[in-house]
Design a protein around this motif. Structure first.
Motif, PDB file in Angstrom:
ATOM      1  N   LYS B  34      89.691  53.764  66.668  1.00 22.75           N
ATOM      2  CA  LYS B  34      88.341  54.061  66.182  1.00 22.75           C
ATOM      3  C   LYS B  34      87.417  52.885  66.486  1.00 22.75           C
ATOM      4  CE  LYS B  34      86.154  56.179  62.202  1.00 22.75           C
ATOM      5  NZ  LYS B  34      86.307  56.669  60.855  1.00 22.75           N
ATOM      6  N   THR B  35      86.170  53.182  66.844  1.00 23.56           N
ATOM      7  CA  THR B  35      85.212  52.118  67.156  1.00 23.56           C
ATOM      8  C   THR B  35      83.995  52.237  66.244  1.00 23.56           C
ATOM      9  OG1 THR B  35      85.944  52.154  69.438  1.00 23.56           O
ATOM     10  CG2 THR B  35      83.844  51.077  69.008  1.00 23.56           C
ATOM     11  N   PHE B  36      83.563  51.097  65.719  1.00 24.82           N
ATOM     12  CA  PHE B  36      82.396  51.064  64.841  1.00 24.82           C
ATOM     13  C   PHE B  36      81.315  50.200  65.496  1.00 24.82           C
ATOM     14  CE2 PHE B  36      86.119  51.552  62.195  1.00 24.82           C
ATOM     15  CZ  PHE B  36      85.750  52.510  61.265  1.00 24.82           C
ATOM     16  N   ASN B  37      80.064  50.564  65.245  1.00 22.98           N
ATOM     17  CA  ASN B  37      78.964  49.694  65.690  1.00 22.98           C
ATOM     18  C   ASN B  37      78.922  48.454  64.825  1.00 22.98           C
ATOM     19  OD1 ASN B  37      77.930  51.000  67.795  1.00 22.98           O
ATOM     20  ND2 ASN B  37      76.125  51.793  66.757  1.00 22.98           N
ATOM     21  N   ILE B  55      93.896  40.002  64.785  1.00 27.35           N
ATOM     22  CA  ILE B  55      92.434  40.021  64.892  1.00 27.35           C
ATOM     23  C   ILE B  55      92.007  39.103  66.038  1.00 27.35           C
ATOM     24  CG2 ILE B  55      90.248  39.560  63.708  1.00 27.35           C
ATOM     25  CD1 ILE B  55      91.679  40.158  61.071  1.00 27.35           C
ATOM     26  N   GLU B  56      91.280  39.701  66.969  1.00 27.82           N
ATOM     27  CA  GLU B  56      90.769  38.951  68.119  1.00 27.82           C
ATOM     28  C   GLU B  56      89.273  39.183  68.233  1.00 27.82           C
ATOM     29  OE1 GLU B  56      93.056  40.900  71.065  1.00 27.82           O
ATOM     30  OE2 GLU B  56      94.929  40.057  70.322  1.00 27.82           O
ATOM     31  N   THR B  57      88.621  38.388  69.080  1.00 31.96           N
ATOM     32  CA  THR B  57      87.172  38.557  69.211  1.00 31.96           C
ATOM     33  C   THR B  57      86.786  38.906  70.648  1.00 31.96           C
ATOM     34  OG1 THR B  57      86.867  36.205  69.652  1.00 31.96           O
ATOM     35  CG2 THR B  57      86.682  36.900  67.372  1.00 31.96           C
ATOM     36  N   TRP B  58      85.581  39.455  70.780  1.00 31.31           N
ATOM     37  CA  TRP B  58      85.008  39.738  72.099  1.00 31.31           C
ATOM     38  C   TRP B  58      83.494  39.632  72.033  1.00 31.31           C
ATOM     39  CZ3 TRP B  58      86.532  45.614  72.998  1.00 31.31           C
ATOM     40  CH2 TRP B  58      85.968  46.392  72.007  1.00 31.31           C
ATOM     41  N   ASP B  59      82.821  39.811  73.199  1.00 31.71           N
ATOM     42  CA  ASP B  59      81.363  39.648  73.256  1.00 31.71           C
ATOM     43  C   ASP B  59      80.598  40.928  72.936  1.00 31.71           C
ATOM     44  OD1 ASP B  59      81.659  37.031  73.905  1.00 31.71           O
ATOM     45  OD2 ASP B  59      81.676  37.387  76.063  1.00 31.71           O
ATOM     46  N   LYS B  60      81.295  42.038  72.771  1.00 28.07           N
ATOM     47  CA  LYS B  60      80.605  43.317  72.526  1.00 28.07           C
ATOM     48  C   LYS B  60      80.158  43.434  71.074  1.00 28.07           C
ATOM     49  CE  LYS B  60      83.505  45.634  75.899  1.00 28.07           C
ATOM     50  NZ  LYS B  60      84.555  46.637  76.063  1.00 28.07           N
ATOM     51  N   ALA B 118     103.210  49.106  59.641  1.00 25.31           N
ATOM     52  CA  ALA B 118     101.901  49.369  60.266  1.00 25.31           C
ATOM     53  C   ALA B 118     101.511  48.171  61.121  1.00 25.31           C
ATOM     54  CB  ALA B 118     100.850  49.616  59.192  1.00 25.31           C
ATOM     55  N   ARG B 119     100.706  48.442  62.124  1.00 27.52           N
ATOM     56  CA  ARG B 119     100.214  47.347  62.957  1.00 27.52           C
ATOM     57  C   ARG B 119      98.729  47.589  63.254  1.00 27.52           C
ATOM     58  NH1 ARG B 119     104.181  46.578  66.946  1.00 27.52           N
ATOM     59  NH2 ARG B 119     103.432  48.400  68.033  1.00 27.52           N
ATOM     60  N   TYR B 120      97.909  46.573  62.928  1.00 27.71           N
ATOM     61  CA  TYR B 120      96.474  46.665  63.202  1.00 27.71           C
ATOM     62  C   TYR B 120      96.143  45.743  64.373  1.00 27.71           C
ATOM     63  CZ  TYR B 120      95.888  48.344  58.337  1.00 27.71           C
ATOM     64  OH  TYR B 120      95.947  49.041  57.161  1.00 27.71           O
ATOM     65  N   THR B 121      95.377  46.246  65.311  1.00 32.31           N
ATOM     66  CA  THR B 121      94.812  45.373  66.346  1.00 32.31           C
ATOM     67  C   THR B 121      93.300  45.572  66.283  1.00 32.31           C
ATOM     68  OG1 THR B 121      96.795  45.712  67.647  1.00 32.31           O
ATOM     69  CG2 THR B 121      94.916  44.732  68.795  1.00 32.31           C
ATOM     70  N   ILE B 122      92.627  44.543  65.822  1.00 35.06           N
ATOM     71  CA  ILE B 122      91.186  44.657  65.584  1.00 35.06           C
ATOM     72  C   ILE B 122      90.462  43.686  66.503  1.00 35.06           C
ATOM     73  CG2 ILE B 122      89.370  44.475  63.830  1.00 35.06           C
ATOM     74  CD1 ILE B 122      91.773  44.847  61.781  1.00 35.06           C
ATOM     75  N   THR B 123      89.504  44.203  67.244  1.00 40.11           N
ATOM     76  CA  THR B 123      88.709  43.340  68.120  1.00 40.11           C
ATOM     77  C   THR B 123      87.262  43.432  67.660  1.00 40.11           C
ATOM     78  OG1 THR B 123      90.216  44.124  69.830  1.00 40.11           O
ATOM     79  CG2 THR B 123      88.426  42.705  70.538  1.00 40.11           C
TER      80      THR B 123
END
Lengths: 206, 302
Positions: B34-37, B55-60, B118-123
């Motif tokens: 799922k993607t959130f603004n 939890i990782e980060t990106w430029d979007k 459970a495994r969460y991958t959040i960017t």
């Protein structure tokens, strides 16, 4: 200014008074409650912000357009175009909102995949209860021992024992919910290691 | 060496390997994406249970969530059935994005035959505030720059390059931090802390744990209150800090070269302090009870 002030006040005082039946107050309360519920529901509604693209599109539509129109009956034609512009803006807003809600916020993509892996059953053996009776016996003796009670660390050690007991129970409870797994067993092993050290310490103070 | 002896030795060495029974299990994974603004002010709120949280980060300007719910059992049908016991939530309410996995009360009645997790991958963007509550699991978090709050139990945490406000509470878990920089508050109980290259201001309260802290000239302040814990403070140049140390019924090992001043030095209470010659320096205040403190010169981080 009232000329017959006294007469008026007397008349008002002599007017009959009535008390509203309780069901009227209940009805009012119910209405107020439903208002509050509505307000609460409004407060908890999610808020969404339209993407930049939507605003750009609206802006484009709001830009003044040069329209050649006959001079005769100009005001009626202007009104017509004005309403058309408003209708177009509303339509764009609605469709943009719908697009925003359906594409960026709420779409969930769900997949189910099956793979295989190997586990070692020896790592899942629950053997920590084997020594439980002797551990509890030592803890009980320590709690009742007069010698232990005179020790400076008596209450600290008892508190620590209790904390480790609770932690172990928490892990066991979680294992009941999520099934047997090596990471739970590893955590219980760590707790058991600490309990062993603690019980040995208790035994020396009995 | 006689042949029979060699054979029996070989069998003896092989025996433990033979007795390790391997079992093949089916791993059924439900993957939810799922993607959130994202806009400023939005916080991600994660409540994991038996979960690995990455939890990782990106430029979007988006927050992407991949939640995997996993069931393992030798029989696929059993794994598929047990998978349904784990419920999840991935929703936005006002300025918060709630992510959660749990087992509902009605499902808590029986015990599953499968092993569930459970495994969460959040960017997400680096300035997005994050609140993580995790019971039993693992958390790998990197490159956040704003606000991170963690409340965990039985969870190992790996934090890398985290800046800003940090508030970490851990019980029965370990924390490994590399390059943590900011206003940091840590409250740990029965947890080990390994903090490498710390920068900024640190307030740490620790109870029952081993603490290894590596500090260099980027440290601003360190206040540490440790109880029944072993503390190791390493620095390439221990003389650049000011020290105010109190040890109650604890072992204190300090570098002789610094020439600490001792106000009290009895078996039950030792108070030692040191001020460097330079005008500006970081303060290190440590109080330790029923444990040990070792300050040591160490040129490389562990």
């Amino acid at each position: 200014m009232e000329k017959n002030k006294e007469i008026l006040q007397k008349t008002i005082r002599s007017l009959p008074s009535f008390e509203a039946p309780p069901q009227v107050w209940d009805a009012i309360q119910l209405e107020l409650d439903s208002d509050q519920k509505l307000q609460h529901a409004i407060q908890s509604l999610p808020t969404y912000e339209a993407p930049a693209l939507v605003w750009e599109q609206i802006e484009k539509n709001l830009e003044p357009k040069i329209i050649s129109m006959p001079l005769v009956d100009g005001s009626r034609k202007n009104d017509k175009y004005k309403w058309l512009a408003v209708a177009a803006t509303v339509a764009i807003l609605l469709s943009a909102g719908l697009w925003f809600l359906t594409t960026l916020e709420t779409q969930e993509n769900i997949q189910i995949v099956t793979t295989e892996e190997t586990i070692y059953e020896q790592l899942l053996i629950e053997d920590w209860e084997e020594d439980e009776s002797i551990i509890q016996e030592v803890a009980q003796l320590f709690a009742q021992s007069k010698v232990a009670q005179s020790s400076l660390h008596y209450s600290d050690l008892l508190e620590e024992y209790q904390e480790l007991e609770t932690a172990k129970e928490t892990i066991e409870d979680m294992m009941k919910q999520y099934g047997k797994a090596t990471d739970f067993i590893r955590q219980i092993s760590k707790i058991e290691l600490e309990r062993s050290t603690l019980v040995k310490q208790m035994a020396t103070l009995i | 060496m006689p042949l029979s002896f060699r054979i029996s030795t070989f069998i003896f060495l092989l025996l433990p390997m033979i007795t390790w029974t391997q079992t093949s299990v089916k791993v059924v994974t439900k993957k939810i994406e799922k993607t959130f603004n994202y806009r400023s002010g939005i916080e991600v709120n994660i409540e994991g249970e038996k979960a690995e949280v990455n939890i990782e980060t990106w430029d979007k300007a988006n927050i992407q969530v991949v939640l995997e719910i996993i069931a393992k059992h030798p029989e696929q049908q059993v794994a598929e059935k047990d998978l349904e016991r784990v419920r999840y939530l991935a929703d936005r309410v006002k300025n918060k994005i709630y992510l959660r996995n749990y087992i509902s009360n009605e499902e808590k009645q029986g015990t599953p035959e499968s092993s569930l997790s459970a495994r969460y991958t959040i960017t997400l963007p680096e300035d997005c505030p994050v609140y993580l509550k995790n019971n039993f699991g693992l958390a790998n978090i990197s490159n956040l720059s704003n606000n991170l709050r963690i409340n965990s139990q039985f969870t190992k945490m790996n934090l890398n390059n985290i800046q800003g406000e940090l508030d970490i509470r851990t019980r029965f878990g370990d924390l490994v931090g590399n390059g943590i920089d900011g206003n940091v508050s840590i409250n740990s109980r029965r947890s080990n802390l390994y903090l490498n290259e710390i920068k900024g201001t640190f307030n740490i309260q620790a109870h029952y744990g081993v603490l290894e802290i590596f500090a260099d000239n980027n440290l601003l302040d360190l206040n540490l209150d440790a109880n029944k814990s072993d503390v190791f403070l390493y620095s390439p140049d221990p003389g650049i800090f000011s020290y105010d140390l109190t040890a109650q019924s604890s072992d204190l090992t300090l570098p002789n070269s610094l020439g600490f001043k001792f106000e009290d030095n009895t078996p039950n209470l030792t108070k030692a302090n040191y001020k460097p010659k330079q005008e500006v320096y970081a303060n290190i205040a440590i109080t330790i009870q029923l444990g040990s403190l070792k300050v040591k010169k160490k040129s490389k981080s562990f």
